[in-house]
Design an enzyme around this catalytic site. Structure first.
Site, PDB file in Angstrom:
ATOM      1  N   ASP A  56      14.828  21.872  10.915  1.00 59.01           N
ATOM      2  CA  ASP A  56      14.933  20.968   9.769  1.00 59.01           C
ATOM      3  C   ASP A  56      16.227  20.152   9.908  1.00 59.01           C
ATOM      4  OD1 ASP A  56      15.372  19.902   7.142  1.00 59.01           O
ATOM      5  OD2 ASP A  56      14.082  21.493   6.328  1.00 59.01           O
ATOM      6  N   SER A 120      13.710   0.825   7.384  1.00 59.31           N
ATOM      7  CA  SER A 120      12.498   0.375   6.685  1.00 59.31           C
ATOM      8  C   SER A 120      12.631  -1.035   6.117  1.00 59.31           C
ATOM      9  CB  SER A 120      12.184   1.340   5.541  1.00 59.31           C
ATOM     10  OG  SER A 120      11.157   0.807   4.724  1.00 59.31           O
ATOM     11  N   TYR A 144      13.528   5.411  -1.928  1.00 54.87           N
ATOM     12  CA  TYR A 144      13.214   5.409  -0.492  1.00 54.87           C
ATOM     13  C   TYR A 144      13.914   4.254   0.215  1.00 54.87           C
ATOM     14  CZ  TYR A 144      10.544   5.028   3.837  1.00 54.87           C
ATOM     15  OH  TYR A 144      10.200   4.931   5.165  1.00 54.87           O
ATOM     16  N   VAL A 188      -1.520   2.798   3.013  1.00 51.52           N
ATOM     17  CA  VAL A 188      -2.746   2.226   2.446  1.00 51.52           C
ATOM     18  C   VAL A 188      -3.849   2.077   3.500  1.00 51.52           C
ATOM     19  CG1 VAL A 188      -2.061  -0.219   2.711  1.00 51.52           C
ATOM     20  CG2 VAL A 188      -3.625   0.448   0.873  1.00 51.52           C
TER      21      VAL A 188
HETATM   22  C1  UD1 Z   1       6.807   0.948   2.366  1.00 46.00           C
HETATM   23  C2  UD1 Z   1       7.593   0.044   3.302  1.00 46.00           C
HETATM   24  C3  UD1 Z   1       7.393   0.450   4.746  1.00 46.00           C
HETATM   25  C4  UD1 Z   1       7.631   1.932   4.900  1.00 46.00           C
HETATM   26  C5  UD1 Z   1       6.705   2.705   3.979  1.00 46.00           C
HETATM   27  C6  UD1 Z   1       6.925   4.204   4.096  1.00 46.00           C
HETATM   28  C7  UD1 Z   1       7.613  -2.120   2.133  1.00 46.00           C
HETATM   29  C8  UD1 Z   1       7.251  -3.532   2.183  1.00 46.00           C
HETATM   30  N1  UD1 Z   1       7.184  -1.360   3.131  1.00 46.00           N
HETATM   31  O1  UD1 Z   1       5.486   0.669   2.504  1.00 46.00           O
HETATM   32  O2  UD1 Z   1       8.287  -0.259   5.565  1.00 46.00           O
HETATM   33  O3  UD1 Z   1       7.414   2.314   6.210  1.00 46.00           O
HETATM   34  O4  UD1 Z   1       6.997   2.313   2.653  1.00 46.00           O
HETATM   35  O5  UD1 Z   1       6.016   4.908   3.343  1.00 46.00           O
HETATM   36  O6  UD1 Z   1       8.318  -1.668   1.256  1.00 46.00           O
HETATM   37  N2  UD1 Z   1      -1.732   0.635  -2.156  1.00 46.00           N
HETATM   38  C9  UD1 Z   1      -2.956   0.484  -2.767  1.00 46.00           C
HETATM   39  N3  UD1 Z   1      -3.800   1.555  -2.799  1.00 46.00           N
HETATM   40  C10 UD1 Z   1      -3.464   2.771  -2.259  1.00 46.00           C
HETATM   41  C11 UD1 Z   1      -2.208   2.909  -1.640  1.00 46.00           C
HETATM   42  C12 UD1 Z   1      -1.366   1.815  -1.611  1.00 46.00           C
HETATM   43  O7  UD1 Z   1      -3.293  -0.581  -3.253  1.00 46.00           O
HETATM   44  O8  UD1 Z   1      -4.290   3.721  -2.342  1.00 46.00           O
HETATM   45  C13 UD1 Z   1      -0.850  -0.548  -2.092  1.00 46.00           C
HETATM   46  C14 UD1 Z   1       0.558  -0.294  -2.547  1.00 46.00           C
HETATM   47  O9  UD1 Z   1       0.697  -0.442  -3.940  1.00 46.00           O
HETATM   48  C15 UD1 Z   1       1.298  -1.379  -1.754  1.00 46.00           C
HETATM   49  C16 UD1 Z   1       0.492  -1.489  -0.456  1.00 46.00           C
HETATM   50  O10 UD1 Z   1      -0.774  -0.900  -0.731  1.00 46.00           O
HETATM   51  O11 UD1 Z   1       1.263  -2.598  -2.433  1.00 46.00           O
HETATM   52  C17 UD1 Z   1       1.113  -0.729   0.700  1.00 46.00           C
HETATM   53  O12 UD1 Z   1       1.452   0.577   0.261  1.00 46.00           O
HETATM   54  P1  UD1 Z   1       1.903   1.720   1.271  1.00 46.00           P
HETATM   55  O13 UD1 Z   1       0.946   1.817   2.377  1.00 46.00           O
HETATM   56  O14 UD1 Z   1       2.203   2.931   0.471  1.00 46.00           O
HETATM   57  O15 UD1 Z   1       3.224   1.127   1.913  1.00 46.00           O
HETATM   58  P2  UD1 Z   1       4.508   0.356   1.287  1.00 46.00           P
HETATM   59  O16 UD1 Z   1       4.966   1.035   0.052  1.00 46.00           O
HETATM   60  O17 UD1 Z   1       4.265  -1.100   1.282  1.00 46.00           O
END
Ligand code: UD1
Length: 321
Positions: A56, A120, A144, A188
């Site tokens: 860890d 990030s 984060y 996502v």
């Molecule tokens: C963020 C960072 C990325 C990092 C990641 C780590 C930004 C721009 N990017 O990603 O560099 O590596 O965190 O976890 O900040 N969403 C949906 N439905 C879902 C899940 C997500 O609509 O079921 C949407 C979220 O609201 C978001 C987008 O998809 O708008 C991307 O989400 P996610 O894949 O979690 O990544 P980020 O938060 O963008």
């Protein structure tokens, strides 16, 4: 023979980097991972060619002797996810900030050659101008983002104060095979893949018009290796994106076309801490590191979808037997 350490090597991006390093064949690859979010199965077919340390990074005493003397420490271990860091900020802070400090300190005291740190794109927050360029003032909107930004600052400080070579790469929404879709905090595109294969509706938070610079994991792994070799870059931070930008609505439409199905997504409220748009200016990474992403979004999505289909089929066989 060089000694390469990959923290987070059992994770999604880390395990792709392990494979890329093994393919080069110029060093011994050692993984440091506590399997909190990573999985041994991500390393299944390469397990016999690496050393695995179940350690860890929050435990300096345990991590320091493992890292000592490495030519390159690829520091990818982290608790990812913006919403996870909002719901439960303490573990994220301890791993992403304190853990990164431990890795840098261990690398400096252990006379390692270089640390390449997974920063990030979230550090930018909502900028007025796109694409986002390294000279813009950061504006972290979530724990984060703040934690990852602190890691960059520490990497740069260690470069200046202790003569440790460091390079920080701001990853931009990495996707590809082995991204774990099993949690509400999953990336996502991994969730989109899961729903596409199951023929169920994904949930899109907000109107789906938010955009991301989705970057294929193999392109990221190649850039990370380039960052470990480039000269005159110590203490710097670079965007590690693809330079494009796609909305969630566009990507779900593209995935339906690829698969030949029609499934309307469910729309939910916007997510706290979410950045609206994200797109990398890759000029500096191209110039200084030789960044040359090879995968278009469609190529990357197709490869990723093929992998998830095989994984689902393998799971089904395992469950049946
Ligand atoms: C963020 C960072 C990325 C990092 C990641 C780590 C930004 C721009 N990017 O990603 O560099 O590596 O965190 O976890 O900040 N969403 C949906 N439905 C879902 C899940 C997500 O609509 O079921 C949407 C979220 O609201 C978001 C987008 O998809 O708008 C991307 O989400 P996610 O894949 O979690 O990544 P980020 O938060 O963008």
């Amino acid at each position: 023979m060089k000694k390469y350490i990959v923290t987070g090597g059992a994770g999604f991006i880390g395990s792709a980097l392990v494979r890329a390093l093994l393919a080069r064949g110029d060093g011994r690859v050692e993984v440091v991972d506590n399997l909190l979010t990573g999985h041994r199965r991500n390393l299944a077919e390469v397990e016999s060619r690496i050393a695995f340390h179940d350690v860890d990074i929050r435990d300096f005493g345990a991590v320091a002797p493992v890292i000592a003397g490495a030519d390159v420490v690829f520091h990818l271990a982290a608790i990812p996810s913006v919403p996870r860091s909002i719901a439960d900020p303490v573990p994220s802070h301890e791993v992403n900030t304190d853990g990164t400090f431990n890795v840098l300190r261990a690398a400096a005291e252990g006379r390692c050659g270089r640390v390449v740190y997974a920063a990030s794109s979230s550090a930018y927050g909502n900028t007025e101008v796109l694409p986002k360029v390294e000279t813009m003032r950061p504006l972290p909107l979530s724990p984060y983002a703040a934690q990852k930004l602190m890691g960059e600052y520490y990497a740069s400080a260690f470069s200046h104060c202790y003569g440790l070579q460091t390079v920080s790469l701001r990853f931009f929404n990495v996707y590809g095979p082995r991204q774990d879709p099993s949690s509400a905090y999953s990336g996502v595109l991994s969730l989109f893949m899961k729903h596409l294969i199951a023929r169920t509706a994904p949930t899109i938070f907000g109107d789906g018009e938010q955009t991301r610079d989705f970057t294929f994991v193999e392109d990221v792994a190649e850039l990370v290796i380039k960052a470990s070799q480039a000269s005159g870059v110590s203490g710097n931070m670079y965007n590690a994106g693809n330079g494009g930008r796609y909305s969630l609505n566009q990507l779900w439409t593209l995935l339906q076309e690829i698969e030949g199905v029609r499934i309307s997504p469910a729309y939910g409220p916007p997510r706290a801490g979410d950045v609206r748009d994200s797109q990398a200016d890759t000029t500096a990474a191209v110039r200084d590191l030789g960044h040359a992403p090879r995968f278009t979004i469609e190529q990357g999505l197709r490869r990723t979808l093929d992998w998830y289909k095989k994984d689902v089929a393998a799971e089904a066989t395992l469950t049946a037997s």
